[in-house]
Design a protein around this motif. Sequence first.
Motif, PDB file in Angstrom:
ATOM      1  N   GLN A  55       8.702  -4.708  10.249  1.00  0.00           N
ATOM      2  CA  GLN A  55       9.078  -5.218   8.921  1.00  0.00           C
ATOM      3  C   GLN A  55       7.991  -4.935   7.883  1.00  0.00           C
ATOM      4  OE1 GLN A  55      10.166  -9.342   9.574  1.00  0.00           O
ATOM      5  NE2 GLN A  55      12.140  -8.754  10.404  1.00  0.00           N
ATOM      6  N   ALA A  56       7.377  -3.761   8.015  1.00  0.00           N
ATOM      7  CA  ALA A  56       6.330  -3.351   7.083  1.00  0.00           C
ATOM      8  C   ALA A  56       6.815  -2.295   6.096  1.00  0.00           C
ATOM      9  CB  ALA A  56       5.131  -2.807   7.856  1.00  0.00           C
ATOM     10  N   LEU A  57       7.940  -1.650   6.388  1.00  0.00           N
ATOM     11  CA  LEU A  57       8.419  -0.561   5.548  1.00  0.00           C
ATOM     12  C   LEU A  57       9.126  -1.085   4.300  1.00  0.00           C
ATOM     13  CD1 LEU A  57       8.770   2.530   5.261  1.00  0.00           C
ATOM     14  CD2 LEU A  57      10.987   2.253   6.386  1.00  0.00           C
ATOM     15  N   VAL A  58       8.662  -0.643   3.134  1.00  0.00           N
ATOM     16  CA  VAL A  58       9.324  -0.957   1.871  1.00  0.00           C
ATOM     17  C   VAL A  58      10.153   0.241   1.427  1.00  0.00           C
ATOM     18  CG1 VAL A  58       8.978  -1.590  -0.553  1.00  0.00           C
ATOM     19  CG2 VAL A  58       7.509  -2.580   1.213  1.00  0.00           C
ATOM     20  N   TYR A 117       0.857  -1.182   0.000  1.00  0.00           N
ATOM     21  CA  TYR A 117       0.000   0.000   0.000  1.00  0.00           C
ATOM     22  C   TYR A 117       0.892   1.230   0.000  1.00  0.00           C
ATOM     23  CZ  TYR A 117      -3.881  -3.038   1.237  1.00  0.00           C
ATOM     24  OH  TYR A 117      -4.825  -4.035   1.227  1.00  0.00           O
ATOM     25  N   LEU A 118       0.469   2.240  -0.724  1.00  0.00           N
ATOM     26  CA  LEU A 118       1.157   3.518  -0.710  1.00  0.00           C
ATOM     27  C   LEU A 118       0.367   4.459   0.196  1.00  0.00           C
ATOM     28  CD1 LEU A 118       3.580   5.014  -1.916  1.00  0.00           C
ATOM     29  CD2 LEU A 118       2.034   5.880  -3.686  1.00  0.00           C
ATOM     30  N   LEU A 119       1.032   4.955   1.229  1.00  0.00           N
ATOM     31  CA  LEU A 119       0.431   5.935   2.131  1.00  0.00           C
ATOM     32  C   LEU A 119       0.936   7.298   1.673  1.00  0.00           C
ATOM     33  CD1 LEU A 119       1.113   4.216   5.595  1.00  0.00           C
ATOM     34  CD2 LEU A 119      -0.754   3.801   3.972  1.00  0.00           C
ATOM     35  N   MET A 120       0.076   8.074   1.044  1.00  0.00           N
ATOM     36  CA  MET A 120       0.466   9.383   0.524  1.00  0.00           C
ATOM     37  C   MET A 120       0.053  10.463   1.513  1.00  0.00           C
ATOM     38  SD  MET A 120      -0.502   8.823  -3.464  1.00  0.00           S
ATOM     39  CE  MET A 120      -1.948   7.799  -3.122  1.00  0.00           C
ATOM     40  N   ILE A 121       1.015  11.277   1.896  1.00  0.00           N
ATOM     41  CA  ILE A 121       0.807  12.312   2.898  1.00  0.00           C
ATOM     42  C   ILE A 121       0.572  13.643   2.192  1.00  0.00           C
ATOM     43  CG2 ILE A 121       1.805  13.506   4.892  1.00  0.00           C
ATOM     44  CD1 ILE A 121       3.748  11.003   5.057  1.00  0.00           C
ATOM     45  N   TYR A 122      -0.609  14.201   2.382  1.00  0.00           N
ATOM     46  CA  TYR A 122      -0.950  15.510   1.828  1.00  0.00           C
ATOM     47  C   TYR A 122      -1.004  16.521   2.962  1.00  0.00           C
ATOM     48  CZ  TYR A 122      -2.247  13.204  -2.527  1.00  0.00           C
ATOM     49  OH  TYR A 122      -2.226  12.485  -3.701  1.00  0.00           O
ATOM     50  N   TYR A 134       5.623  10.155   1.170  1.00  0.00           N
ATOM     51  CA  TYR A 134       4.915   8.882   1.115  1.00  0.00           C
ATOM     52  C   TYR A 134       5.651   7.812   1.898  1.00  0.00           C
ATOM     53  CZ  TYR A 134       8.544   7.409  -2.094  1.00  0.00           C
ATOM     54  OH  TYR A 134       9.773   7.101  -2.623  1.00  0.00           O
ATOM     55  N   TYR A 135       4.907   6.791   2.251  1.00  0.00           N
ATOM     56  CA  TYR A 135       5.449   5.540   2.788  1.00  0.00           C
ATOM     57  C   TYR A 135       4.902   4.423   1.923  1.00  0.00           C
ATOM     58  CZ  TYR A 135       7.046   7.710   7.122  1.00  0.00           C
ATOM     59  OH  TYR A 135       7.709   8.482   8.047  1.00  0.00           O
ATOM     60  N   LEU A 136       5.753   3.532   1.490  1.00  0.00           N
ATOM     61  CA  LEU A 136       5.332   2.312   0.806  1.00  0.00           C
ATOM     62  C   LEU A 136       5.475   1.192   1.821  1.00  0.00           C
ATOM     63  CD1 LEU A 136       4.432   0.829  -1.761  1.00  0.00           C
ATOM     64  CD2 LEU A 136       6.857   0.596  -2.358  1.00  0.00           C
ATOM     65  N   ILE A 137       4.346   0.559   2.133  1.00  0.00           N
ATOM     66  CA  ILE A 137       4.359  -0.471   3.171  1.00  0.00           C
ATOM     67  C   ILE A 137       3.863  -1.793   2.600  1.00  0.00           C
ATOM     68  CG2 ILE A 137       4.081   1.212   5.023  1.00  0.00           C
ATOM     69  CD1 ILE A 137       1.130   0.360   5.238  1.00  0.00           C
ATOM     70  N   ASP A 138       4.210  -2.860   3.258  1.00  0.00           N
ATOM     71  CA  ASP A 138       3.771  -4.193   2.879  1.00  0.00           C
ATOM     72  C   ASP A 138       3.123  -4.818   4.115  1.00  0.00           C
ATOM     73  OD1 ASP A 138       3.352  -6.642   1.687  1.00  0.00           O
ATOM     74  OD2 ASP A 138       5.406  -6.863   0.968  1.00  0.00           O
ATOM     75  N   VAL A 139       1.799  -4.934   4.065  1.00  0.00           N
ATOM     76  CA  VAL A 139       1.025  -5.429   5.198  1.00  0.00           C
ATOM     77  C   VAL A 139      -0.027  -6.421   4.695  1.00  0.00           C
ATOM     78  CG1 VAL A 139       1.412  -3.389   6.644  1.00  0.00           C
ATOM     79  CG2 VAL A 139      -0.527  -3.426   5.076  1.00  0.00           C
TER      80      VAL A 139
END
Length: 123
Positions: free
Chosen positions: A40-43, A3-8, A81-86
């Motif tokens: 271990q969620a941060l890509v 998932y891409l968490l986009m910060i506005y 942004y943060y790209l995470i794998d969950v």
Amino acid sequence: MQYLLMIYSQEDRWNQMTDSERQQGVAAYQAYTESLKKAQALVGANRLQHTNAATTVRLVDGKPQVLDGPYSDSKEQLAGYYLIDVPNLDAAITWASRCPGAGHGVLEVRPVWTAPGEAPSVA
């Protein structure tokens, strides 16, 4: 699943903060990033430069049209942004709600598209 968490946020807000508020903000993001790493969620993650450094490219009649600035004007700009794998959307929403950006802006949570034939990521 990724998932891409986009910060506005409002990019001029940083300049309006006191030094103490900036230090607290940096510390909050560092702690959040460390939590993602520990789980271990941060890509990947990055902060973006201001929109005055942006360039917009589009094709008009098959030829590139290049414009200075962002694609659209809005109250809040994509700041990072943060790209995470969950495992699922619920987990992504939980991480998004913990992000410091949710307290001073908006986070958009978007699943990363997996191309047909690609193996989806697993968290």
